[in-house]
Scaffold this motif. Structure first.
Motif, PDB file in Angstrom:
ATOM      1  N   ARG A 123      65.551  67.316  61.782  1.00 19.59           N
ATOM      2  CA  ARG A 123      66.871  67.405  61.162  1.00 19.59           C
ATOM      3  C   ARG A 123      67.538  68.740  61.452  1.00 19.59           C
ATOM      4  O   ARG A 123      66.871  69.774  61.602  1.00 19.59           O
ATOM      5  CB  ARG A 123      66.774  67.204  59.645  1.00 19.59           C
ATOM      6  N   ALA A 124      68.862  68.698  61.511  1.00 24.84           N
ATOM      7  CA  ALA A 124      69.654  69.921  61.644  1.00 24.84           C
ATOM      8  C   ALA A 124      69.571  70.728  60.354  1.00 24.84           C
ATOM      9  O   ALA A 124      69.163  70.216  59.299  1.00 24.84           O
ATOM     10  CB  ALA A 124      71.099  69.564  61.959  1.00 24.84           C
ATOM     11  N   LEU A 125      69.959  71.992  60.447  1.00 22.94           N
ATOM     12  CA  LEU A 125      69.990  72.869  59.280  1.00 22.94           C
ATOM     13  C   LEU A 125      71.423  73.044  58.783  1.00 22.94           C
ATOM     14  O   LEU A 125      72.373  73.022  59.574  1.00 22.94           O
ATOM     15  CB  LEU A 125      69.399  74.235  59.623  1.00 22.94           C
ATOM     16  N   THR A 126      71.562  73.228  57.486  1.00 25.64           N
ATOM     17  CA  THR A 126      72.869  73.553  56.933  1.00 25.64           C
ATOM     18  C   THR A 126      73.166  75.029  57.175  1.00 25.64           C
ATOM     19  O   THR A 126      72.331  75.780  57.689  1.00 25.64           O
ATOM     20  CB  THR A 126      72.909  73.261  55.422  1.00 25.64           C
ATOM     21  N   ARG A 127      74.325  75.465  56.744  1.00 25.35           N
ATOM     22  CA  ARG A 127      74.704  76.870  56.918  1.00 25.35           C
ATOM     23  C   ARG A 127      73.788  77.810  56.151  1.00 25.35           C
ATOM     24  O   ARG A 127      73.641  78.983  56.509  1.00 25.35           O
ATOM     25  CB  ARG A 127      76.152  77.084  56.473  1.00 25.35           C
ATOM     26  N   THR A 128      73.159  77.293  55.108  1.00 28.04           N
ATOM     27  CA  THR A 128      72.247  78.124  54.323  1.00 28.04           C
ATOM     28  C   THR A 128      70.809  78.053  54.834  1.00 28.04           C
ATOM     29  O   THR A 128      69.915  78.646  54.242  1.00 28.04           O
ATOM     30  CB  THR A 128      72.283  77.707  52.840  1.00 28.04           C
ATOM     31  N   GLY A 129      70.590  77.304  55.912  1.00 27.18           N
ATOM     32  CA  GLY A 129      69.267  77.275  56.533  1.00 27.18           C
ATOM     33  C   GLY A 129      68.300  76.269  55.969  1.00 27.18           C
ATOM     34  O   GLY A 129      67.104  76.327  56.266  1.00 27.18           O
ATOM     35  N   VAL A 130      68.793  75.318  55.161  1.00 25.74           N
ATOM     36  CA  VAL A 130      67.921  74.284  54.608  1.00 25.74           C
ATOM     37  C   VAL A 130      68.137  72.991  55.395  1.00 25.74           C
ATOM     38  O   VAL A 130      69.159  72.820  56.073  1.00 25.74           O
ATOM     39  CB  VAL A 130      68.193  74.053  53.109  1.00 25.74           C
ATOM     40  N   SER A 250      59.019  72.832  47.731  1.00 27.68           N
ATOM     41  CA  SER A 250      59.144  71.409  47.433  1.00 27.68           C
ATOM     42  C   SER A 250      60.584  70.950  47.248  1.00 27.68           C
ATOM     43  O   SER A 250      60.885  69.763  47.394  1.00 27.68           O
ATOM     44  CB  SER A 250      58.336  71.072  46.172  1.00 27.68           C
ATOM     45  N   LEU A 251      61.498  71.874  46.949  1.00 30.75           N
ATOM     46  CA  LEU A 251      62.907  71.539  46.767  1.00 30.75           C
ATOM     47  C   LEU A 251      63.739  71.843  48.002  1.00 30.75           C
ATOM     48  O   LEU A 251      64.964  71.649  47.988  1.00 30.75           O
ATOM     49  CB  LEU A 251      63.469  72.298  45.555  1.00 30.75           C
ATOM     50  N   PHE A 252      63.090  72.330  49.066  1.00 34.35           N
ATOM     51  CA  PHE A 252      63.777  72.670  50.333  1.00 34.35           C
ATOM     52  C   PHE A 252      64.801  73.778  50.145  1.00 34.35           C
ATOM     53  O   PHE A 252      65.774  73.868  50.885  1.00 34.35           O
ATOM     54  CB  PHE A 252      64.468  71.447  50.945  1.00 34.35           C
ATOM     55  N   ARG A 253      64.599  74.649  49.161  1.00 31.18           N
ATOM     56  CA  ARG A 253      65.533  75.738  48.912  1.00 31.18           C
ATOM     57  C   ARG A 253      65.101  77.039  49.548  1.00 31.18           C
ATOM     58  O   ARG A 253      65.943  77.881  49.902  1.00 31.18           O
ATOM     59  CB  ARG A 253      65.729  75.945  47.407  1.00 31.18           C
ATOM     60  N   VAL A 254      63.814  77.234  49.680  1.00 32.45           N
ATOM     61  CA  VAL A 254      63.268  78.492  50.209  1.00 32.45           C
ATOM     62  C   VAL A 254      62.309  78.156  51.329  1.00 32.45           C
ATOM     63  O   VAL A 254      61.521  77.199  51.236  1.00 32.45           O
ATOM     64  CB  VAL A 254      62.525  79.280  49.108  1.00 32.45           C
ATOM     65  N   CYS A 255      62.330  78.937  52.405  1.00 35.31           N
ATOM     66  CA  CYS A 255      61.427  78.747  53.525  1.00 35.31           C
ATOM     67  C   CYS A 255      60.631  80.039  53.711  1.00 35.31           C
ATOM     68  O   CYS A 255      61.226  81.111  53.959  1.00 35.31           O
ATOM     69  CB  CYS A 255      62.192  78.396  54.797  1.00 35.31           C
ATOM     70  N   GLU A 256      59.314  79.954  53.556  1.00 34.35           N
ATOM     71  CA  GLU A 256      58.482  81.151  53.609  1.00 34.35           C
ATOM     72  C   GLU A 256      57.390  81.003  54.639  1.00 34.35           C
ATOM     73  O   GLU A 256      56.951  79.904  54.941  1.00 34.35           O
ATOM     74  CB  GLU A 256      57.866  81.427  52.229  1.00 34.35           C
TER      75      GLU A 256
END
Length: 256
Positions: A123-130, A250-256
């Motif tokens: 999938r593509a990423l949004t402007r916020t990187g999610v 799990s919410l796809f809000r943060v990528c670590e």
């Protein structure tokens, strides 16, 4: 969570699993399917041997309090209706089953699989990187993938009595139709070299994307929680291959 329909006497009769007269079924306890973020992603040969694909290893854990337990009623030499245990009368005694899909013969693996168990997407990423989870966000897909569901490896420590069955209860993908499933505290694992473990990428441009794995994408199975059925990582595709950048929460809000 799918609503449990209690009037499935026909299916129970076919399976010989209707509760005996006077049996007291407990309150339904259901599995909770949780995919792990995909592992070992690399660029390799597609299953058709005619193009390139992302190859990925996937694992789906059962973090519920009861097994995912499926049995098949044959509908021909290569197909069977699948029924899930949705009410338990005891630790291993099924009181009631509901139809959830079908098993089909998988010639590449030489045994029966439960259809459409998982979905692999780039999938593509949004402007916020999610990950962009809209219909327009799909860049490539491996389609829906069938699994032979068994206990491959523990998901929780074996001394945790709430979540772990100490020995695998679902352990064989035999040629005939039999019970398949995943015990609480166990995972089913499909390695990247197996047929179906791919996302074709011949038409995908180099760039940064999310690889998303979804368990039970059509919501056919009965679960205690449907909010944790997807996992994702961020990758970078280049002319030299693929690099894993981070793992989403799990919410796809943060990528670590």
């Amino acid at each position: 969570m799918r609503r449990i329909v209690l009037g499935v006497a026909t299916a129970l009769g076919l399976l010989g699993l209707a509760p005996a007269v006077g049996a007291q079924a407990t309150t339904p306890h259901l599995p909770n399917l949780v995919p792990l973020p995909p592992l070992g992603i690399s660029v390799g040969i597609a299953d058709d041997q005619e193009g390139s694909a992302l190859r990925l290893t996937t694992a789906v854990a059962n973090r519920g309090t009861q097994a995912l337990d499926l049995v098949g009623v044959p509908q021909g030499p290569e197909e069977a209706a699948a029924f899930q245990c949705v009410v338990w009368a005891g630790p291993r005694a099924c009181a009631q089953r509901s139809p959830v899909g079908r098993f089909v013969w998988h010639p590449a693996h030489a045994h029966f699989h439960f259809e459409d168990f998982a979905l692999y997407e780039l999938r593509a990423l949004t402007r916020t990187g999610v990950p962009d989870m809209s219909d327009e966000g799909v860049v490539a897909t491996g389609g829906k993938v069938s699994f032979c569901l068994i206990d491959v490896e523990p998901d929780r420590p074996p001394d945790n009595p709430l979540y772990s069955v100490p020995h695998p209860l679902y352990y064989s993908c035999i040629a005939g139709i039999s019970t398949q499933g995943i015990s609480p505290g166990w995972r089913d694992v499909y390695s990247s070299g197996l047929a179906g473990q791919q996302i074709p990428i011949d038409r995908v441009k180099n760039g940064t994307y999310a690889v998303v794995v979804t368990a039970d994408p059509d919501n056919r199975l009965y679960e205690s929680d449907d909010t944790d059925n997807a996992a994702a990582i961020r990758i970078k595709l280049t002319k030299d291959g693929v690099e894993t950048l981070c793992v989403y929460d799990s919410l796809f809000r943060v990528c670590e």
